[in-house]
Design a protein around this motif. Structure first.
Motif, PDB file in Angstrom:
ATOM      1  N   LYS A 139     -58.891  -5.538 -40.849  1.00  0.00           N
ATOM      2  CA  LYS A 139     -57.964  -4.897 -41.840  1.00  0.00           C
ATOM      3  C   LYS A 139     -57.271  -5.388 -42.864  1.00  0.00           C
ATOM      4  CE  LYS A 139     -56.911  -0.651 -43.580  1.00  0.00           C
ATOM      5  NZ  LYS A 139     -57.386  -0.312 -44.653  1.00  0.00           N
ATOM      6  N   HIS A 187     -59.494  -7.538 -45.413  1.00  0.00           N
ATOM      7  CA  HIS A 187     -60.026  -6.720 -46.048  1.00  0.00           C
ATOM      8  C   HIS A 187     -59.211  -6.074 -47.276  1.00  0.00           C
ATOM      9  CE1 HIS A 187     -62.676  -3.324 -47.761  1.00  0.00           C
ATOM     10  NE2 HIS A 187     -61.533  -2.612 -47.752  1.00  0.00           N
ATOM     11  N   ASN A 188     -57.876  -5.855 -47.003  1.00  0.00           N
ATOM     12  CA  ASN A 188     -56.925  -5.537 -47.730  1.00  0.00           C
ATOM     13  C   ASN A 188     -56.466  -6.367 -48.777  1.00  0.00           C
ATOM     14  OD1 ASN A 188     -56.928  -3.071 -46.602  1.00  0.00           O
ATOM     15  ND2 ASN A 188     -54.971  -3.091 -45.684  1.00  0.00           N
ATOM     16  N   ARG A 200     -58.352  -8.909 -49.767  1.00  0.00           N
ATOM     17  CA  ARG A 200     -59.338  -9.102 -50.731  1.00  0.00           C
ATOM     18  C   ARG A 200     -59.597  -8.026 -52.014  1.00  0.00           C
ATOM     19  NH1 ARG A 200     -64.012 -12.439 -52.102  1.00  0.00           N
ATOM     20  NH2 ARG A 200     -65.258 -11.178 -53.009  1.00  0.00           N
ATOM     21  N   GLU A 201     -59.214  -6.852 -51.394  1.00  0.00           N
ATOM     22  CA  GLU A 201     -59.303  -5.619 -52.318  1.00  0.00           C
ATOM     23  C   GLU A 201     -58.046  -5.939 -53.343  1.00  0.00           C
ATOM     24  OE1 GLU A 201     -61.270  -2.846 -52.661  1.00  0.00           O
ATOM     25  OE2 GLU A 201     -62.468  -4.036 -51.436  1.00  0.00           O
ATOM     26  N   MET A 202     -56.775  -6.386 -52.725  1.00  0.00           N
ATOM     27  CA  MET A 202     -55.637  -6.516 -53.782  1.00  0.00           C
ATOM     28  C   MET A 202     -55.953  -7.427 -54.946  1.00  0.00           C
ATOM     29  SD  MET A 202     -53.744  -3.958 -52.864  1.00  0.00           S
ATOM     30  CE  MET A 202     -52.351  -4.400 -53.868  1.00  0.00           C
ATOM     31  N   GLU A 218     -58.913  -8.308 -55.954  1.00  0.00           N
ATOM     32  CA  GLU A 218     -59.878  -7.756 -56.959  1.00  0.00           C
ATOM     33  C   GLU A 218     -59.161  -6.795 -57.929  1.00  0.00           C
ATOM     34  OE1 GLU A 218     -63.105  -8.401 -57.386  1.00  0.00           O
ATOM     35  OE2 GLU A 218     -62.826 -10.234 -55.999  1.00  0.00           O
ATOM     36  N   ILE A 219     -58.498  -5.852 -57.436  1.00  0.00           N
ATOM     37  CA  ILE A 219     -57.706  -4.687 -57.956  1.00  0.00           C
ATOM     38  C   ILE A 219     -56.840  -5.517 -59.140  1.00  0.00           C
ATOM     39  CG2 ILE A 219     -56.001  -3.098 -57.922  1.00  0.00           C
ATOM     40  CD1 ILE A 219     -57.117  -2.195 -55.088  1.00  0.00           C
TER      41      ILE A 219
END
Length: 92
Positions: free
Chosen positions: A28, A31-32, A34-36, A38-39
């Motif tokens: 988790k 994943h977070n 990686r997302e941060m 990208e965002i």
């Protein structure tokens, strides 16, 4: 100041290390992270510096959890465990 790639590598290295106290949260958090990244992809140099500063502070905060006793950490994250397939689920 270190680059965003350096921060990303440090975070992932820490998550895989033996000193990371939340092995069941690894998928988790990875994943977070990686997302941060990208965002918050930025071209503005000042905003990038600010985000990197916050990222290094967040990594330091995450590392600070290793000094908290296991029983206290378990109480805080009660309800989360790892199933036989390695997926995180809520036991409520």
């Amino acid at each position: 100041m270190k680059s965003s790639l350096s921060l990303y590598r440090h975070v992932l290295r820490y998550l895989r290390s033996s000193s990371f106290p939340f092995k069941y949260l690894y998928p988790k958090i990875r994943h977070n992270v990686r997302e941060m990244f990208e965002i918050h992809r930025e071209r503005d140099e000042e905003k990038t510096k600010m985000l990197l500063k916050w990222g290094w502070q967040d990594l330091a905060f995450l590392k600070s959890w290793k000094i908290v006793e296991k029983e206290i950490r378990d109480d805080i994250f009660r309800g989360f465990s790892t199933s036989k397939k390695g997926k995180i689920h809520d036991n409520k």
